[in-house]
Design a protein around this motif. Structure first.
Motif, mmCIF file in Angstrom:
data_model
loop_
_atom_site.group_PDB
_atom_site.id
_atom_site.type_symbol
_atom_site.label_atom_id
_atom_site.label_comp_id
_atom_site.label_asym_id
_atom_site.label_seq_id
_atom_site.Cartn_x
_atom_site.Cartn_y
_atom_site.Cartn_z
ATOM 1 N N THR A 87 0.828 -1.202 0.000
ATOM 2 C CA THR A 87 0.000 0.000 0.000
ATOM 3 C C THR A 87 0.864 1.254 0.000
ATOM 4 O OG1 THR A 87 -1.705 -1.211 1.224
ATOM 5 C CG2 THR A 87 -1.892 1.178 1.182
ATOM 6 N N LEU A 88 1.958 1.226 0.734
ATOM 7 C CA LEU A 88 2.841 2.384 0.810
ATOM 8 C C LEU A 88 3.468 2.723 -0.535
ATOM 9 C CD1 LEU A 88 4.537 1.666 4.237
ATOM 10 C CD2 LEU A 88 3.436 3.822 3.612
ATOM 11 N N VAL A 89 3.930 1.727 -1.259
ATOM 12 C CA VAL A 89 4.632 2.041 -2.507
ATOM 13 C C VAL A 89 3.674 2.233 -3.684
ATOM 14 C CG1 VAL A 89 6.735 0.872 -1.763
ATOM 15 C CG2 VAL A 89 5.032 -0.403 -3.101
ATOM 16 N N GLN A 90 2.436 1.745 -3.559
ATOM 17 C CA GLN A 90 1.496 1.889 -4.670
ATOM 18 C C GLN A 90 0.647 3.156 -4.586
ATOM 19 O OE1 GLN A 90 -0.770 -1.758 -4.993
ATOM 20 N NE2 GLN A 90 0.899 -2.832 -6.041
ATOM 21 N N GLN A 91 0.603 3.795 -3.409
ATOM 22 C CA GLN A 91 -0.195 5.013 -3.297
ATOM 23 C C GLN A 91 0.491 6.140 -4.073
ATOM 24 O OE1 GLN A 91 1.042 7.859 -1.457
ATOM 25 N NE2 GLN A 91 2.968 6.756 -1.217
ATOM 26 N N ARG A 92 -0.280 7.160 -4.432
ATOM 27 C CA ARG A 92 0.230 8.236 -5.274
ATOM 28 C C ARG A 92 0.249 9.587 -4.578
ATOM 29 N NH1 ARG A 92 -2.452 7.003 -11.270
ATOM 30 N NH2 ARG A 92 -1.606 4.879 -11.483
ATOM 31 N N GLU A 93 -0.299 9.657 -3.364
ATOM 32 C CA GLU A 93 -0.379 10.954 -2.698
ATOM 33 C C GLU A 93 0.997 11.474 -2.280
ATOM 34 O OE1 GLU A 93 -2.149 8.351 -1.905
ATOM 35 O OE2 GLU A 93 -4.284 8.845 -1.734
ATOM 36 N N VAL A 94 1.819 10.566 -1.752
ATOM 37 C CA VAL A 94 3.137 10.962 -1.249
ATOM 38 C C VAL A 94 4.199 10.311 -2.127
ATOM 39 C CG1 VAL A 94 4.713 10.912 0.713
ATOM 40 C CG2 VAL A 94 2.259 11.168 1.095
ATOM 41 N N PRO A 95 5.012 11.089 -2.797
ATOM 42 C CA PRO A 95 6.019 10.516 -3.696
ATOM 43 C C PRO A 95 7.230 9.995 -2.927
ATOM 44 C CG PRO A 95 6.239 12.879 -3.642
ATOM 45 C CD PRO A 95 5.045 12.551 -2.780
ATOM 46 N N GLY A 96 8.007 9.156 -3.607
ATOM 47 C CA GLY A 96 9.317 8.782 -3.089
ATOM 48 C C GLY A 96 9.308 7.925 -1.847
ATOM 49 N N VAL A 97 8.276 7.099 -1.639
ATOM 50 C CA VAL A 97 8.262 6.227 -0.472
ATOM 51 C C VAL A 97 9.092 4.974 -0.768
ATOM 52 C CG1 VAL A 97 6.857 4.847 1.084
ATOM 53 C CG2 VAL A 97 6.016 7.054 0.275
ATOM 54 N N VAL A 98 10.020 4.669 0.118
ATOM 55 C CA VAL A 98 10.786 3.426 0.040
ATOM 56 C C VAL A 98 10.595 2.687 1.358
ATOM 57 C CG1 VAL A 98 12.478 4.263 -1.619
ATOM 58 C CG2 VAL A 98 12.897 4.555 0.833
ATOM 59 N N VAL A 99 10.577 1.357 1.277
ATOM 60 C CA VAL A 99 10.215 0.549 2.436
ATOM 61 C C VAL A 99 11.245 -0.549 2.654
ATOM 62 C CG1 VAL A 99 8.453 -0.929 3.478
ATOM 63 C CG2 VAL A 99 7.767 0.968 1.987
ATOM 64 N N ASP A 100 11.690 -0.689 3.894
ATOM 65 C CA ASP A 100 12.448 -1.861 4.319
ATOM 66 C C ASP A 100 11.513 -2.751 5.121
ATOM 67 O OD1 ASP A 100 14.768 -1.002 3.147
ATOM 68 O OD2 ASP A 100 15.742 -0.373 5.012
ATOM 69 N N VAL A 101 11.369 -4.002 4.694
ATOM 70 C CA VAL A 101 10.567 -4.975 5.428
ATOM 71 C C VAL A 101 11.515 -5.821 6.260
ATOM 72 C CG1 VAL A 101 8.969 -6.901 5.261
ATOM 73 C CG2 VAL A 101 8.764 -4.986 3.675
ATOM 74 N N LEU A 102 11.431 -5.669 7.574
ATOM 75 C CA LEU A 102 12.330 -6.358 8.496
ATOM 76 C C LEU A 102 11.640 -7.582 9.085
ATOM 77 C CD1 LEU A 102 13.579 -3.535 8.181
ATOM 78 C CD2 LEU A 102 13.986 -3.500 10.650
ATOM 79 N N ASP A 103 12.404 -8.636 9.291
ATOM 80 C CA ASP A 103 11.858 -9.828 9.932
ATOM 81 C C ASP A 103 12.934 -10.476 10.795
ATOM 82 O OD1 ASP A 103 9.144 -11.688 9.073
ATOM 83 O OD2 ASP A 103 10.640 -12.592 10.371
ATOM 84 N N ARG A 104 12.509 -11.003 11.939
ATOM 85 C CA ARG A 104 13.448 -11.696 12.827
ATOM 86 C C ARG A 104 13.992 -12.962 12.183
ATOM 87 N NH1 ARG A 104 13.429 -15.540 17.026
ATOM 88 N NH2 ARG A 104 11.295 -16.128 16.520
ATOM 89 N N LEU A 105 13.193 -13.570 11.326
ATOM 90 C CA LEU A 105 13.599 -14.807 10.674
ATOM 91 C C LEU A 105 14.322 -14.507 9.361
ATOM 92 C CD1 LEU A 105 10.316 -16.844 11.205
ATOM 93 C CD2 LEU A 105 12.424 -16.990 12.523
ATOM 94 N N PRO A 106 15.191 -15.412 8.908
ATOM 95 C CA PRO A 106 15.852 -15.212 7.609
ATOM 96 C C PRO A 106 14.907 -15.381 6.433
ATOM 97 C CG PRO A 106 17.080 -16.761 9.008
ATOM 98 C CD PRO A 106 15.730 -16.576 9.636
ATOM 99 N N ALA A 107 13.729 -15.974 6.659
ATOM 100 C CA ALA A 107 12.766 -16.256 5.599
ATOM 101 C C ALA A 107 11.555 -15.343 5.729
ATOM 102 C CB ALA A 107 12.328 -17.722 5.661
ATOM 103 N N PRO A 108 10.982 -14.905 4.610
ATOM 104 C CA PRO A 108 9.794 -14.052 4.658
ATOM 105 C C PRO A 108 8.499 -14.844 4.720
ATOM 106 C CG PRO A 108 10.516 -14.284 2.391
ATOM 107 C CD PRO A 108 11.481 -15.084 3.240
ATOM 108 N N TYR A 109 7.393 -14.125 4.733
ATOM 109 C CA TYR A 109 6.018 -14.600 4.581
ATOM 110 C C TYR A 109 5.314 -14.950 5.884
ATOM 111 C CZ TYR A 109 7.878 -15.180 -0.158
ATOM 112 O OH TYR A 109 8.510 -14.983 -1.366
ATOM 113 N N GLY A 110 5.974 -14.898 7.028
ATOM 114 C CA GLY A 110 5.294 -15.066 8.305
ATOM 115 C C GLY A 110 4.466 -16.325 8.397
ATOM 116 N N LEU A 111 3.196 -16.158 8.798
ATOM 117 C CA LEU A 111 2.334 -17.319 9.028
ATOM 118 C C LEU A 111 1.963 -18.048 7.742
ATOM 119 C CD1 LEU A 111 -0.153 -16.301 11.876
ATOM 120 C CD2 LEU A 111 1.710 -17.949 11.969
#
Length: 468
Positions: free
Chosen positions: A31-55
């Motif tokens: 949602t953050l990177v696809q919205q158009r109201e605020v330009p230039g949003v970059v996101v770091d997705v942090l996780d305690r585990l080495p693998a993504p996707y959670g549950l």
């Protein structure tokens, strides 16, 4: 419009950290990177585990491949050039406190889920052989924090609960190993299930079938397992006031469908020669776990309940002991406090207002929550999408104020300087490749690496790190 135009001139980059790479975290990042109201949003997705996707990786049963296929859509989000995955990063410890994280980003969105299960709160719950369904799911899903289960001496198991997680663990216990071999279940878990002497699994609910929380698809699946006789006691069904005429009771559609499935089970003849039996029990309330001289569970004592006419149940003073060498409780989840964030212990959530973290009655600038840690363990995977959108909307409304802060340097450099060894996306791809190779070596498909050393080793080789 003029306000947003001014913000576009003022704001070149808005750097956001999303803590947690499960569905709520990925939906927030998307949602953050696809919205158009605020330009230039970059996101770091942090996780305690080495693998993504959670549950989706560590909570969805391995034989539910359709649901697990959601990783494809989550993967496409994390591969966006404006999003960076950083696994093996624990937030809230000495190396990376919540305060330090906020120094590195304009804003932080916490999507850390609800990792703790609710206890039954009955005598004997501490006996060997009594576990949470969460621990069992983590084990057969290959979570690196999971313990081990020895099922060789288990003849009878009792699962307490009437939700989809209870159905999942019941199904995994009852399902034949040949049906599980094509999945990504870790080899140690598959071997333990193969060595099991399990013959009966009872799923116990303190209320009636019309109040059960499982979905009809999962319920039907229990009745179609190869070599499994699915049973229900017609007398227990008849205790439910809605059972005789579901249409007249004003029940939700899912409850009506569930009652129809159970009515079919009640009228079916037993499957001759079935090696395993699954029985759904209703109107039984666990009151004590009974142990043997070896300190292990031998039975679960339950009190018969009855409808109280107000949607609840009351005890009848009649008791029944269900034989069990394994008891799994599945009666709900609770959020876990994260050091540095406020926490509502009664609700198991972080206090918030439309996703803004609330400290001492006021919104805390730059701190947000989404997912179960925000609203509690409710809904399905798709529920996380509107939840994340609400939180991101609040963050975007605050973007002008957030942009006045100047984050301290590159977060990745800061994490490494603090002794952390983040696993980036190439490291995760290397874990995937290692799991595929492990599967080939075992004559199976991709098989999960279930331990920290194996995951970190696979990721470290790809990233050129000598030690993680």
């Amino acid at each position: 419009m003029a306000c947003w135009e001014h913000l576009r001139e003022e704001l070149r980059v808005l750097r956001v950290a999303v803590v947690g790479s499960g569905p709520s975290g990925v939906y927030a990042a998307q949602t953050l990177v696809q919205q158009r109201e605020v330009p230039g949003v970059v996101v770091d997705v942090l996780d305690r585990l080495p693998a993504p996707y959670g549950l989706v990786r560590y909570g969805v049963a391995p034989d539910h491949e359709k649901i697990k296929s959601l990783t494809g859509s989550l993967r496409s989000v994390l591969e966006d050039e404006r999003i960076r995955f950083l696994g093996n990063v624990e937030v809230g410890g000495e190396a990376l406190s919540t305060a330090r994280l906020l120094e590195l980003y304009h804003a932080v969105v916490y999507c850390v889920g609800a990792a703790r299960d609710r206890p039954l709160g009955i005598p004997g719950e501490e006996l060997a052989g009594v576990h949470s369904a969460t621990a069992f799911v983590s084990w057969y899903s290959g979570h690196p924090d999971a313990g081990s289960f020895d099922l060789a001496a288990v003849r009878s198991a009792v699962v307490v609960g009437a939700g989809n997680v209870a159905v999942d663990v019941t199904r995994i216990l009852a399902r034949g190993v040949p049906e599980l071999e094509p999945t990504d279940m870790p080899q140690p878990a598959l071997g333990a299930l193969a060595a099991s002497g399990l013959r009966t699994v009872s799923m116990v609910a303190r209320r009636g079938p019309s109040q059960a929380r499982f979905t009809t698809k999962e319920l039907r699946e229990l009745g179609t397992l190869t070599g499994v006789d699915a049973r229900v006691d017609p007398a227990e069904l008849a205790l439910d006031p809605a059972y005789a005429d579901p249409a007249a009771a004003g029940l939700p559609a899912v409850a009506r469908r569930n009652l129809e499935v159970l009515r079919g089970w009640a009228g079916a003849a037993p499957e001759p020669g079935a090696p395993r039996e699954v029985t759904l029990r209703f109107y039984l309330r666990p009151v004590e776990v009974l142990g043997g001289p070896d300190g292990r569970v031998r039975a679960l004592r339950c009190e018969r309940t009855a409808p109280d006419g107000r949607g609840g149940v009351s005890g009848t003073g009649t008791y029944e002991d269900l034989e069990a060498q394994l008891v799994l409780r599945s009666v709900g989840y609770l959020g876990v406090p994260l050091a540095g964030l406020p926490f509502d212990a009664a609700r198991g959530t972080v206090p918030h207002a439309a996703g803004r973290v609330v400290r001492a009655g006021r919104a805390s600038p730059g701190e947000y929550v989404a997912g179960w840690i925000k609203r509690g363990p409710t809904g399905v995977i798709g529920t996380n999408r509107p939840c994340a959108k609400e939180t991101v909307s609040s963050l975007l409304q605050d973007a002008g104020a957030l942009a006045r802060r100047t984050p301290a340097g590159d977060p990745l450099d800061a994490m490494r300087a603090a002794g952390l060894r983040p696993v980036e996306w190439p490291g995760w791809l290397a874990i995937e490749a290692a799991e595929a190779e492990l599967g080939r070596s075992l004559g199976r498909r991709s098989v999960k690496i279930p331990d920290w050393a194996g995951l970190r080793g696979a990721a470290g080789l790809a990233q050129g790190l000598q030690e993680l």
